[in-house]
Design an enzyme around this catalytic site. Structure first.
Site, mmCIF file in Angstrom:
data_model
loop_
_atom_site.group_PDB
_atom_site.id
_atom_site.type_symbol
_atom_site.label_atom_id
_atom_site.label_comp_id
_atom_site.label_asym_id
_atom_site.label_seq_id
_atom_site.Cartn_x
_atom_site.Cartn_y
_atom_site.Cartn_z
ATOM 1 N N LYS A 13 0.836 -1.214 0.000
ATOM 2 C CA LYS A 13 0.000 0.000 0.000
ATOM 3 C C LYS A 13 0.872 1.266 0.000
ATOM 4 O O LYS A 13 0.654 2.159 -0.807
ATOM 5 C CB LYS A 13 -0.940 0.002 1.229
ATOM 6 N N ARG A 87 -9.551 0.361 9.274
ATOM 7 C CA ARG A 87 -9.120 -1.017 9.458
ATOM 8 C C ARG A 87 -10.159 -1.841 10.208
ATOM 9 O O ARG A 87 -9.937 -3.027 10.460
ATOM 10 C CB ARG A 87 -7.830 -1.029 10.271
ATOM 11 N N ARG A 126 11.243 -6.227 4.696
ATOM 12 C CA ARG A 126 11.136 -4.760 4.563
ATOM 13 C C ARG A 126 12.200 -4.073 5.428
ATOM 14 O O ARG A 126 12.440 -4.462 6.578
ATOM 15 C CB ARG A 126 9.738 -4.312 5.006
ATOM 16 N N ARG A 159 11.541 -2.687 11.021
ATOM 17 C CA ARG A 159 10.509 -2.356 11.996
ATOM 18 C C ARG A 159 10.360 -3.507 12.981
ATOM 19 O O ARG A 159 10.402 -4.662 12.579
ATOM 20 C CB ARG A 159 9.165 -2.126 11.274
ATOM 21 N N ARG A 170 -0.098 -9.947 13.112
ATOM 22 C CA ARG A 170 -0.685 -8.876 12.290
ATOM 23 C C ARG A 170 -1.584 -9.473 11.205
ATOM 24 O O ARG A 170 -2.627 -8.917 10.885
ATOM 25 C CB ARG A 170 0.424 -8.028 11.672
#
Ligand code: ADP
Ligand code: AMP
Length: 217
Positions: A13, A87, A126, A159, A170
């Site tokens: 996203k 969300r 990431r 992260r 998640r």
């Protein structure tokens, strides 16, 4: 343009929003980025949010809605692209109310569809720049020099919530709470389905083509 980007964490996203912003000029409003900035600034909101974020759960709806409605007011005529919000169905209802009050409406939703196994490896690979927020991937989007930001030469970081134990939680949170948000909008707004499993440039091309087809500028 007023768009909502939906999809699981790691679907791409943020990556696609940057390209949408370059082309259409709307304001990118990422609830995750705003929360991380609140944490870095050690605000009350940041302190309240940190436990939920680090465990892979959702920050309470009332805090998020107030934060995002405030952020949306800063968008001018160019509109906004919401990334990571709403969300939950409660957040979607509250967003509708806030938009009604402001006399605004969402043009469409882009729903990035992708398998859990693919998003899990996108999240664990990431890496981000702690200074400019630039996002890379250890295999799919490498910086020019390993682990160093192309823009400001800072060492890239992972992260905390991209570590494998949190990633699993998640994804569970996404399936239990966030996936229903698409159903809330079906029949109310154009929901544009995108195959987010393709390469970054191909996902961008698909998004631009589908937005052109429904004449969203
Ligand atoms: P989100 O904002 O949905 O959490 P990101 O845009 O941060 O996702 O992307 C997650 C990770 O996957 C990043 O490391 C990014 O570089 C990488 N990525 C994004 N889109 C793709 C893609 N289409 N193919 C491969 N890797 C991707
Ligand atoms: P993201 O960067 O979008 O993956 O978000 C990182 C974390 O911030 C999430 O795992 C949640 O803990 C929190 N968060 C972001 N957006 C929301 C939201 N709309 N509602 C609740 N929590 C959120």
């Amino acid at each position: 343009m007023r768009l909502i980007l939906l999809g699981p964490p790691g679907a791409g996203k943020g990556t696609q929003c940057k390209r949408l912003v370059e082309k259409y000029g709307a304001l990118h409003l990422s609830s995750g980025d705003i929360l991380r900035a609140e944490r870095a600034a050690e605000t009350e909101l940041g302190k309240k949010a940190q436990g939920y974020m680090d465990s892979g759960g959702l920050v309470p709806d009332d805090l998020i809605v107030a934060m995002m409605v405030g952020a949306m007011k800063k968008a001018g005529k160019g509109g906004f692209i919401l990334d990571g919000f709403p969300r939950t169905v409660v957040q979607a209802r509250e967003l509708d109310k806030a938009l009604d009050k402001a006399g605004e409406k969402i043009d469409a939703l882009l729903n990035l569809q992708i398998d859990d196994a693919v998003v899990a490896s996108r999240m664990t690979g990431r890496r981000s720049c702690p200074k400019c927020g630039g996002v890379y991937h250890v295999e799919n989007l490498k910086p020019k020099v390993e682990n160093v930001c192309d823009r400001d030469q800072m060492a890239l970081v992972q992260r905390k919530d991209d570590q494998p134990e949190v990633v699993a939680n998640r994804l569970k949170t996404y399936h239990e709470q966030t996936a229903h948000v698409v159903g809330y909008y079906n029949g109310k707004k154009p929901v544009i389905e995108i195959d987010a499993g393709m390469e970054i440039d191909d996902v961008t091309k698909a998004i631009f083509a589908k937005l052109d087809a429904v004449k969203i500028k």
